[in-house]
Design a protein around this motif. Structure first.
Motif, mmCIF file in Angstrom:
data_model
loop_
_atom_site.group_PDB
_atom_site.id
_atom_site.type_symbol
_atom_site.label_atom_id
_atom_site.label_comp_id
_atom_site.label_asym_id
_atom_site.label_seq_id
_atom_site.Cartn_x
_atom_site.Cartn_y
_atom_site.Cartn_z
ATOM 1 N N THR A 147 0.854 -1.097 0.049
ATOM 2 C CA THR A 147 -0.066 -0.032 0.116
ATOM 3 C C THR A 147 0.759 1.343 0.050
ATOM 4 O O THR A 147 0.179 2.491 -0.180
ATOM 5 C CB THR A 147 -0.916 0.024 1.091
ATOM 6 O OG1 THR A 147 -0.172 0.122 2.382
ATOM 7 C CG2 THR A 147 -1.815 -0.913 1.194
ATOM 8 N N TYR A 208 -3.764 -3.881 -3.707
ATOM 9 C CA TYR A 208 -4.728 -3.235 -2.912
ATOM 10 C C TYR A 208 -5.028 -1.633 -3.336
ATOM 11 O O TYR A 208 -5.541 -0.844 -2.512
ATOM 12 C CB TYR A 208 -4.340 -3.331 -1.459
ATOM 13 C CG TYR A 208 -3.863 -4.725 -1.098
ATOM 14 C CD1 TYR A 208 -5.287 -5.660 -0.949
ATOM 15 C CD2 TYR A 208 -2.868 -5.091 -0.902
ATOM 16 C CE1 TYR A 208 -4.704 -6.857 -0.638
ATOM 17 C CE2 TYR A 208 -2.544 -6.517 -0.598
ATOM 18 C CZ TYR A 208 -3.467 -7.472 -0.411
ATOM 19 O OH TYR A 208 -3.302 -8.877 -0.030
ATOM 20 N N ASP A 210 -6.760 1.513 -4.100
ATOM 21 C CA ASP A 210 -8.090 2.095 -3.931
ATOM 22 C C ASP A 210 -7.859 3.814 -3.530
ATOM 23 O O ASP A 210 -8.392 4.279 -2.400
ATOM 24 C CB ASP A 210 -8.629 1.574 -2.573
ATOM 25 C CG ASP A 210 -10.019 1.898 -2.054
ATOM 26 O OD1 ASP A 210 -10.700 2.057 -3.172
ATOM 27 O OD2 ASP A 210 -10.541 1.667 -1.101
ATOM 28 N N VAL A 252 -3.246 7.656 -0.622
ATOM 29 C CA VAL A 252 -3.775 6.531 -0.144
ATOM 30 C C VAL A 252 -4.901 6.902 0.834
ATOM 31 O O VAL A 252 -4.490 7.923 1.709
ATOM 32 C CB VAL A 252 -2.842 5.921 0.580
ATOM 33 C CG1 VAL A 252 -3.130 4.653 1.609
ATOM 34 C CG2 VAL A 252 -1.453 5.378 -0.175
ATOM 35 N N ASN A 255 -8.525 5.903 5.716
ATOM 36 C CA ASN A 255 -9.299 4.772 6.410
ATOM 37 C C ASN A 255 -8.569 3.598 6.254
ATOM 38 O O ASN A 255 -8.399 2.563 6.976
ATOM 39 C CB ASN A 255 -10.619 4.520 5.759
ATOM 40 C CG ASN A 255 -11.582 5.689 6.443
ATOM 41 O OD1 ASN A 255 -11.111 6.398 7.444
ATOM 42 N ND2 ASN A 255 -12.737 5.446 6.411
ATOM 43 N N GLN A 256 -7.809 3.329 4.954
ATOM 44 C CA GLN A 256 -6.952 2.392 4.755
ATOM 45 C C GLN A 256 -5.682 2.283 5.583
ATOM 46 O O GLN A 256 -5.296 1.097 5.963
ATOM 47 C CB GLN A 256 -6.529 2.299 3.443
ATOM 48 C CG GLN A 256 -5.724 0.937 2.810
ATOM 49 C CD GLN A 256 -5.472 0.901 1.174
ATOM 50 O OE1 GLN A 256 -4.709 1.704 0.940
ATOM 51 N NE2 GLN A 256 -5.722 -0.033 0.483
ATOM 52 N N ARG A 336 -9.415 -6.557 -1.367
ATOM 53 C CA ARG A 336 -9.122 -5.519 -0.190
ATOM 54 C C ARG A 336 -10.103 -6.074 0.874
ATOM 55 O O ARG A 336 -9.425 -5.891 2.166
ATOM 56 C CB ARG A 336 -9.697 -4.272 -0.877
ATOM 57 C CG ARG A 336 -8.780 -3.523 -1.540
ATOM 58 C CD ARG A 336 -9.108 -1.907 -1.831
ATOM 59 N NE ARG A 336 -10.446 -1.817 -2.337
ATOM 60 C CZ ARG A 336 -10.802 -1.758 -3.258
ATOM 61 N NH1 ARG A 336 -9.931 -1.851 -4.315
ATOM 62 N NH2 ARG A 336 -11.987 -1.427 -3.610
ATOM 63 N N LEU A 340 -8.209 -7.148 5.007
ATOM 64 C CA LEU A 340 -8.436 -6.641 6.313
ATOM 65 C C LEU A 340 -8.692 -7.556 7.332
ATOM 66 O O LEU A 340 -8.905 -7.189 8.441
ATOM 67 C CB LEU A 340 -9.561 -5.628 6.151
ATOM 68 C CG LEU A 340 -9.026 -4.428 4.944
ATOM 69 C CD1 LEU A 340 -9.888 -3.353 4.949
ATOM 70 C CD2 LEU A 340 -7.857 -3.730 5.713
#
Length: 482
Positions: A147, A208, A210, A252, A255-256, A336, A340
């Motif tokens: 990430t 991942y 996003d 990025v 929240n990730q 994703r 998590l």
């Protein structure tokens, strides 16, 4: 002495030509036609100054100066540039010590700083510089290449550094105002503003992706810096730009980052859950061909042998439409969601098989190092691996599942020998690059870090009995510690 900049005559003339009609227009002030929409309120006619916001948060935005050396693995080229020195770090070459600068922001008064992984990857020295002129040496706490997030800590004891808060990136709407602060081209504390241009962008930089997309001006050196909402909360870490493009940057989502922070701080790396399947997006044509009542989901096109999904009964051409009640809109959203979750936990997959919906319960596994990034959980464990090389002349890496398969191993557990120094105890033990150490003193070895720790702690003069996997089978080796 003030430095004078000579602007081109044509540029100055052009500006003057534009200004005159604008002044004339302001004097006449014609009334707009009645069919032209006007702002409904006085507040909508003028944007407030961003100065109070900038003043409240810029003290927590830092410059990250790095001296680094790294071996960069082979990865496909990309139109997306990372911000470290303006070049994509994914080329294949070994570099000498390099100098670079990026950005970051403080999230804890004791000196925890978030930045990008590519800013600090391979770092041998890190220096954090604050807006108030103070500077501190720093060290890596944890990093996640998949990430591009890294957590570093200032080495000095302090408990009063200015901080900023991570906000809710899911609450951001396309069109909301954002502010970027960072160190573009070494210009410290530079501020730019724009809007959120898009959400959930997949730029094919990792499994991942996003990203938030923004048109706030971000450039090489902004990497790792914060993207703020108008509340002064960080909603993203500025990470990538389109090569040759303007007004297209990616961050990025906060929240990730929040989901990664506990592992980065406690473990130094991120461990993800894993299904062990290959997937693709379900589209209308596939849905019609498979005679499905849904148009979104993830189509299973491969089930790895002895994988968590395979053991649970997932089959090729199954279409996964939800996991634990959460809708699966695409293959990337499933990836994703699984990442998590906690390895070893059980998830319920809702799938369509031959047109009929059913639920399959899967005990999730631990995602192997498919990219062969070899991220070490802690700085101390990096020292362990260095000590194994210094003590017995042995370099190790975690085992890639594809190598495990070729070696005939049932799992990706073990430590792969990557280098043996001539004349070393490792060479005398007949260890060779490509061998995989699966046991030490008849006990399984999980990874390179575990083996390196055993070697470091073994008393001088002792002998370790190693079981190694070879292309033709297994063999024993005796490694005597100096």
């Amino acid at each position: 002495m003030t430095k004078r900049t000579n602007f081109p005559r044509s540029a100055i003339a052009g500006a003057a030509l534009v200004a005159l009609p604008l002044l004339a227009h302001s004097q006449t002030s014609p009334q707009p036609p009645q069919n032209v929409l006007q702002p409904a309120t006085k507040e909508a006619q003028a944007l407030p100054s961003l100065a109070p916001l900038v003043e409240s948060v810029k003290g927590a935005v830092v410059n990250v100066d790095v001296q680094a050396t790294s071996t960069r693995g082979e990865r496909p080229t990309s139109p997306f540039d990372r911000f470290f020195g303006g070049e994509d770090p994914r080329g294949s070459r070994r570099e000498p010590i390099r100098q670079g600068t990026g950005s970051g922001f403080i999230i804890d008064p004791k000196g925890l700083v978030l930045t990008n992984n590519h800013v600090v990857e391979g770092a041998v020295a890190i220096r954090v510089r604050l807006d108030d002129g103070r500077s501190f040496d720093a060290e890596i706490v944890g990093r996640d290449p998949l990430t591009d997030v890294a957590l570093i800590r200032v080495k000095a004891k302090t408990d009063n550094l200015p901080t900023v808060k991570l906000g809710d990136s899911d609450a951001m709407r396309v069109g909301d105002w954002v502010v970027a602060i960072g160190n573009p081209f070494g210009l410290a504390s530079s501020v730019s503003s724009g809007i959120l241009s898009a959400r959930a962008r997949n730029i094919h930089s990792g499994p991942y992706d996003d990203f938030l997309q923004t048109d706030a001006a971000i450039n090489p050196g902004n990497s790792g810096g914060p993207l703020f909402n108008l509340k002064g909360e960080v909603v993203g870490i500025n990470t990538a730009i389109v090569g040759g493009g303007t007004g297209i940057g990616f961050a990025v989502p906060s929240n990730q980052v929040k989901a990664l922070l506990p592992q980065l701080e406690k473990e130094g790396a991120v461990t993800r859950a894993w299904l062990g399947i290959g997937i693709q997006d379900l589209d209308e044509d596939l849905a019609r061909a498979l005679q499905l009542p849904v148009k979104e989901g993830a189509v299973v096109n491969q089930v790895n042998d002895n994988s968590p999904a395979g053991r649970a009964g997932v089959k090729m051409d199954d279409v996964i439409v939800s996991i634990d009640g959460q809708k699966v809109g695409s293959g990337s959203s499933l990836t994703r969601s699984v990442a998590l979750k906690k390895p070893g936990s059980t998830s319920a997959l809702d799938v369509f098989r031959e047109g009929k919906r059913q639920t399959i319960k899967v005990q999730l596994g631990t995602r192997p190092d498919l990219e062969n990034l070899g991220v070490r959980p802690r700085q101390g464990q990096e020292d362990e691996e260095q000590s194994s090389k210094a003590r017995v002349g042995l370099s190790l890496s975690n085992l890639d599942p594809r190598i495990a398969e070729r070696a005939g191993l049932d799992s990706a557990k073990g430590a792969m020998v990557t280098e043996v120094q001539p004349g070393s105890p490792a060479e005398r033990a007949q260890l060779e690059p490509g061998m995989v150490v699966v046991e030490v003193n008849r006990k399984p070895v999980a990874n390179a870090q575990e083996l390196a720790g055993i070697i470091r702690k073994a008393p001088a003069g002792s002998t370790l009995l190693l079981r190694v996997a070879l292309p033709g089978g297994r063999a024993l080796r005796a490694l005597t510690l100096p």
